[in-house]
Design a protein around this motif. Structure first.
Motif, PDB file in Angstrom:
ATOM      1  N   LYS A   1      45.083  25.232  45.903  1.00  0.00           N
ATOM      2  CA  LYS A   1      44.601  24.606  44.661  1.00  0.00           C
ATOM      3  C   LYS A   1      44.018  23.230  44.980  1.00  0.00           C
ATOM      4  O   LYS A   1      43.015  22.822  44.378  1.00  0.00           O
ATOM      5  CB  LYS A   1      45.740  24.464  43.656  1.00  0.00           C
ATOM      6  N   GLY A   2      44.640  22.509  45.928  1.00  0.00           N
ATOM      7  CA  GLY A   2      44.101  21.214  46.339  1.00  0.00           C
ATOM      8  C   GLY A   2      42.686  21.332  46.884  1.00  0.00           C
ATOM      9  O   GLY A   2      41.821  20.504  46.581  1.00  0.00           O
ATOM     10  N   LYS A   3      42.451  22.375  47.671  1.00  0.00           N
ATOM     11  CA  LYS A   3      41.108  22.614  48.208  1.00  0.00           C
ATOM     12  C   LYS A   3      40.122  22.954  47.088  1.00  0.00           C
ATOM     13  O   LYS A   3      38.984  22.471  47.075  1.00  0.00           O
ATOM     14  CB  LYS A   3      41.145  23.749  49.231  1.00  0.00           C
ATOM     15  N   MET A   4      40.553  23.782  46.145  1.00  0.00           N
ATOM     16  CA  MET A   4      39.676  24.162  45.036  1.00  0.00           C
ATOM     17  C   MET A   4      39.320  22.958  44.179  1.00  0.00           C
ATOM     18  O   MET A   4      38.179  22.826  43.710  1.00  0.00           O
ATOM     19  CB  MET A   4      40.350  25.234  44.179  1.00  0.00           C
ATOM     20  N   ASP A   5      40.269  22.063  43.980  1.00  0.00           N
ATOM     21  CA  ASP A   5      39.999  20.856  43.186  1.00  0.00           C
ATOM     22  C   ASP A   5      38.939  19.991  43.850  1.00  0.00           C
ATOM     23  O   ASP A   5      38.101  19.374  43.172  1.00  0.00           O
ATOM     24  CB  ASP A   5      41.290  20.048  42.999  1.00  0.00           C
ATOM     25  N   LYS A   6      38.967  19.928  45.195  1.00  0.00           N
ATOM     26  CA  LYS A   6      37.955  19.150  45.919  1.00  0.00           C
ATOM     27  C   LYS A   6      36.572  19.788  45.784  1.00  0.00           C
ATOM     28  O   LYS A   6      35.560  19.080  45.683  1.00  0.00           O
ATOM     29  CB  LYS A   6      38.333  19.050  47.400  1.00  0.00           C
ATOM     30  N   VAL A   7      36.512  21.114  45.771  1.00  0.00           N
ATOM     31  CA  VAL A   7      35.231  21.824  45.647  1.00  0.00           C
ATOM     32  C   VAL A   7      34.647  21.639  44.254  1.00  0.00           C
ATOM     33  O   VAL A   7      33.428  21.505  44.077  1.00  0.00           O
ATOM     34  CB  VAL A   7      35.425  23.326  45.963  1.00  0.00           C
ATOM     35  N   ARG A   8      35.507  21.610  43.243  1.00  0.00           N
ATOM     36  CA  ARG A   8      35.041  21.502  41.852  1.00  0.00           C
ATOM     37  C   ARG A   8      34.331  20.177  41.569  1.00  0.00           C
ATOM     38  O   ARG A   8      33.606  20.044  40.582  1.00  0.00           O
ATOM     39  CB  ARG A   8      36.234  21.642  40.899  1.00  0.00           C
ATOM     40  N   VAL A   9      34.568  19.186  42.413  1.00  0.00           N
ATOM     41  CA  VAL A   9      33.920  17.876  42.227  1.00  0.00           C
ATOM     42  C   VAL A   9      32.403  18.012  42.300  1.00  0.00           C
ATOM     43  O   VAL A   9      31.661  17.313  41.592  1.00  0.00           O
ATOM     44  CB  VAL A   9      34.415  16.873  43.304  1.00  0.00           C
ATOM     45  N   PHE A  10      31.926  18.939  43.138  1.00  0.00           N
ATOM     46  CA  PHE A  10      30.484  19.115  43.321  1.00  0.00           C
ATOM     47  C   PHE A  10      29.902  20.004  42.229  1.00  0.00           C
ATOM     48  O   PHE A  10      30.429  21.086  41.945  1.00  0.00           O
ATOM     49  CB  PHE A  10      30.198  19.742  44.695  1.00  0.00           C
ATOM     50  N   LYS A  11      28.809  19.532  41.608  1.00  0.00           N
ATOM     51  CA  LYS A  11      28.131  20.307  40.564  1.00  0.00           C
ATOM     52  C   LYS A  11      27.066  21.228  41.152  1.00  0.00           C
ATOM     53  O   LYS A  11      26.809  22.310  40.639  1.00  0.00           O
ATOM     54  CB  LYS A  11      27.480  19.357  39.542  1.00  0.00           C
ATOM     55  N   ASN A  12      26.445  20.775  42.230  1.00  0.00           N
ATOM     56  CA  ASN A  12      25.392  21.554  42.867  1.00  0.00           C
ATOM     57  C   ASN A  12      25.998  22.763  43.581  1.00  0.00           C
ATOM     58  O   ASN A  12      26.902  22.599  44.410  1.00  0.00           O
ATOM     59  CB  ASN A  12      24.640  20.671  43.880  1.00  0.00           C
ATOM     60  N   PRO A  13      25.506  24.000  43.294  1.00  0.00           N
ATOM     61  CA  PRO A  13      26.060  25.219  43.907  1.00  0.00           C
ATOM     62  C   PRO A  13      26.007  25.193  45.427  1.00  0.00           C
ATOM     63  O   PRO A  13      26.937  25.668  46.089  1.00  0.00           O
ATOM     64  CB  PRO A  13      25.157  26.334  43.344  1.00  0.00           C
ATOM     65  N   LEU A  14      24.922  24.635  45.989  1.00  0.00           N
ATOM     66  CA  LEU A  14      24.795  24.597  47.442  1.00  0.00           C
ATOM     67  C   LEU A  14      25.841  23.667  48.059  1.00  0.00           C
ATOM     68  O   LEU A  14      26.471  24.001  49.068  1.00  0.00           O
ATOM     69  CB  LEU A  14      23.383  24.135  47.829  1.00  0.00           C
ATOM     70  N   LEU A  15      26.034  22.506  47.426  1.00  0.00           N
ATOM     71  CA  LEU A  15      27.037  21.568  47.919  1.00  0.00           C
ATOM     72  C   LEU A  15      28.453  22.160  47.796  1.00  0.00           C
ATOM     73  O   LEU A  15      29.303  21.952  48.657  1.00  0.00           O
ATOM     74  CB  LEU A  15      26.958  20.251  47.142  1.00  0.00           C
ATOM     75  N   LYS A  16      28.638  22.893  46.710  1.00  0.00           N
ATOM     76  CA  LYS A  16      29.933  23.556  46.522  1.00  0.00           C
ATOM     77  C   LYS A  16      30.199  24.534  47.647  1.00  0.00           C
ATOM     78  O   LYS A  16      31.295  24.610  48.196  1.00  0.00           O
ATOM     79  CB  LYS A  16      29.966  24.296  45.178  1.00  0.00           C
TER      80      LYS A  16
ATOM     81  N   LYS B   1      33.168  24.482  50.483  1.00  0.00           N
ATOM     82  CA  LYS B   1      34.096  25.591  50.694  1.00  0.00           C
ATOM     83  C   LYS B   1      34.179  25.953  52.174  1.00  0.00           C
ATOM     84  O   LYS B   1      35.270  26.191  52.715  1.00  0.00           O
ATOM     85  CB  LYS B   1      33.661  26.819  49.893  1.00  0.00           C
ATOM     86  N   VAL B   2      33.000  25.956  52.837  1.00  0.00           N
ATOM     87  CA  VAL B   2      32.963  26.292  54.264  1.00  0.00           C
ATOM     88  C   VAL B   2      33.699  25.234  55.069  1.00  0.00           C
ATOM     89  O   VAL B   2      34.495  25.547  55.964  1.00  0.00           O
ATOM     90  CB  VAL B   2      31.503  26.427  54.750  1.00  0.00           C
ATOM     91  N   MET B   3      33.455  23.965  54.752  1.00  0.00           N
ATOM     92  CA  MET B   3      34.080  22.867  55.489  1.00  0.00           C
ATOM     93  C   MET B   3      35.608  22.867  55.306  1.00  0.00           C
ATOM     94  O   MET B   3      36.352  22.563  56.235  1.00  0.00           O
ATOM     95  CB  MET B   3      33.517  21.516  55.016  1.00  0.00           C
ATOM     96  N   LEU B   4      36.059  23.230  54.102  1.00  0.00           N
ATOM     97  CA  LEU B   4      37.501  23.257  53.821  1.00  0.00           C
ATOM     98  C   LEU B   4      38.164  24.567  54.230  1.00  0.00           C
ATOM     99  O   LEU B   4      39.383  24.696  54.180  1.00  0.00           O
ATOM    100  CB  LEU B   4      37.741  23.018  52.321  1.00  0.00           C
ATOM    101  N   GLY B   5      37.326  25.534  54.650  1.00  0.00           N
ATOM    102  CA  GLY B   5      37.876  26.833  55.034  1.00  0.00           C
ATOM    103  C   GLY B   5      38.398  27.625  53.857  1.00  0.00           C
ATOM    104  O   GLY B   5      39.322  28.447  54.000  1.00  0.00           O
ATOM    105  N   LEU B   6      37.800  27.394  52.669  1.00  0.00           N
ATOM    106  CA  LEU B   6      38.229  28.074  51.448  1.00  0.00           C
ATOM    107  C   LEU B   6      37.402  29.332  51.240  1.00  0.00           C
ATOM    108  O   LEU B   6      36.176  29.270  51.117  1.00  0.00           O
ATOM    109  CB  LEU B   6      38.082  27.141  50.244  1.00  0.00           C
ATOM    110  N   THR B   7      38.041  30.477  51.208  1.00  0.00           N
ATOM    111  CA  THR B   7      37.332  31.750  51.053  1.00  0.00           C
ATOM    112  C   THR B   7      37.465  32.278  49.625  1.00  0.00           C
ATOM    113  O   THR B   7      38.263  31.774  48.828  1.00  0.00           O
ATOM    114  CB  THR B   7      37.902  32.809  52.022  1.00  0.00           C
TER     115      THR B   7
END
Length: 371
Positions: free
Chosen positions: A319-334, A338-344
């Motif tokens: 959930k901590g990783k997902m919260d960090k991803v949600r900060v980005f609005k741009n789909p590409l940045l998101k 996800k790749v950098m955090l290893g979130l699948t």
């Protein structure tokens, strides 16, 4: 949670008289066995579901003490009719706290709660203890005379076997609220007492046969190889080295099944598993300390505790990783995040599933006044 049933014209003195032959009042030592057995099952259910014992679960010692006292109160014949005011006065506990404990037992399926009316007026509530040697006779009588929709509790069919019935006729005399070391046979099916390597060594040293000692040493040396052959990682074997080989393998199978439920691979989450093992070991020593203080045998479901804590650890980290991803609005940045955090995608689905599970559990605990 089991639905509260409604009955009419229940009269305690008459019911006790009618059941005196089939469901006699237990002796003090029999009552103690019933109380300790119920408490061990409560711990076992919580260890499976949340990875904690009731002593850790209850927010106050008053709740724990009343849980024991209330079970002891019902254990004499397996049922009773009583007002909340009487229980509150007798055990010096507030009625809100009293209700939390009763609703908790009802939620687990340890008791039946029957709302009673007599001559169109509200009468004291009837409570039936499920894990009791008189339970089936009590339930049959109540079903035939007061409520035809009472059914056998799932807790009874899961935990109360024929073997356990015999222990309630044995035991040294003691008061219901005391506890002593129990025979191994009354430990619930799912609860495994953790035996340390030191205990095993002492056991072998008591045997004068040199061959026995050699066999034990060989078994200990081969434990890592045997467990590893069953797919258990070395780090996990070392972390759980006080368990025997079969217990280590069973724990790893439970972990693998738990993660597979969320589409996760156990080998990819070794750090989280090791952290959960460490938390479970701490919980065990706390439980062991509490058990010894009250003179009981420590009963502990290691696999259930580890899996319960693992789910919490995974949920918090993912959930901590997902919260960090949600900060980005741009789909590409998101996607890059996800790749950098290893979130699948599997991780995200696992978090959503765990969130729903914990939401339901936490909501139930809030309703019971635990949070």
């Amino acid at each position: 949670m089991e639905k509260v049933k409604k009955i009419k014209n229940f009269l305690l003195s008459k019911v006790k008289s009618d059941l005196s032959d089939k469901a006699p009042i237990l002796s003090q030592d029999q009552i103690t066995n019933v109380v300790e057995y119920n408490l061990s099952v409560v711990d076992d259910i919580l260890l499976d579901a949340e990875g904690i014992t009731y002593a850790e679960y209850a927010p106050s010692s008053k709740q724990y003490k009343f849980l024991r006292n209330f079970i002891s109160f019902l254990a004499q014949q397996g049922f009773s009719q009583v007002k909340e005011e009487y229980l509150s006065t007798k055990y010096k506990i507030s009625r809100p706290t009293l209700r939390v404990v009763i609703e908790f037992l009802l939620d687990l399926g340890i008791i039946h709660k029957l709302k009673n009316r007599r001559k169109a007026k509200i009468a004291p509530t009837v409570y039936v203890l499920v894990l009791h040697p008189n339970y089936l006779d009590n339930l049959k009588y109540l079903t035939e005379n007061f409520s035809d929709d009472l059914t056998v509790s799932e807790v009874f069919t899961t935990y109360f076997t024929k073997d356990f019935t015999e222990v309630f006729t044995k035991g040294e005399s003691q008061t219901p609220c005391e506890s002593k070391a129990e025979p191994a046979k009354i430990i619930p099916n799912k609860a495994n007492e953790v035996k340390s390597l030191k205990d095993n060594i002492i056991y072998k040293q008591e045997d004068n046969s040199a061959d026995q000692t050699i066999e034990f040493k060989e078994y200990y040396i081969e434990k890592e190889k045997y467990a590893a052959a069953q797919g258990v990682p070395t780090d996990i074997i070392n972390k759980l080295n006080t368990l025997d080989t079969n217990q280590i393998i069973d724990v790893w199978k439970s972990i693998s099944r738990t993660l597979a439920k969320y589409g996760l691979n156990s080998t990819q989450y070794l750090n989280e598993i090791l952290e959960s093992c460490e938390l479970a070991i701490s919980a065990y020593y706390h439980h062991k300390s509490q058990a010894y203080k009250s003179g009981k045998n420590p009963q502990f479901n290691f696999a259930g505790c580890i899996c319960g804590k693992l789910k919490r650890v995974l949920y918090q980290q993912l959930k901590g990783k997902m919260d960090k991803v949600r900060v980005f609005k741009n789909p590409l940045l998101k996607e890059n995040a996800k790749v950098m955090l290893g979130l699948t995608d599997t991780d995200e689905r696992a978090v959503l599933t765990l969130f729903k599970e914990f939401k339901n559990v936490d909501k139930g605990l809030e309703e019971l006044g635990v949070y």
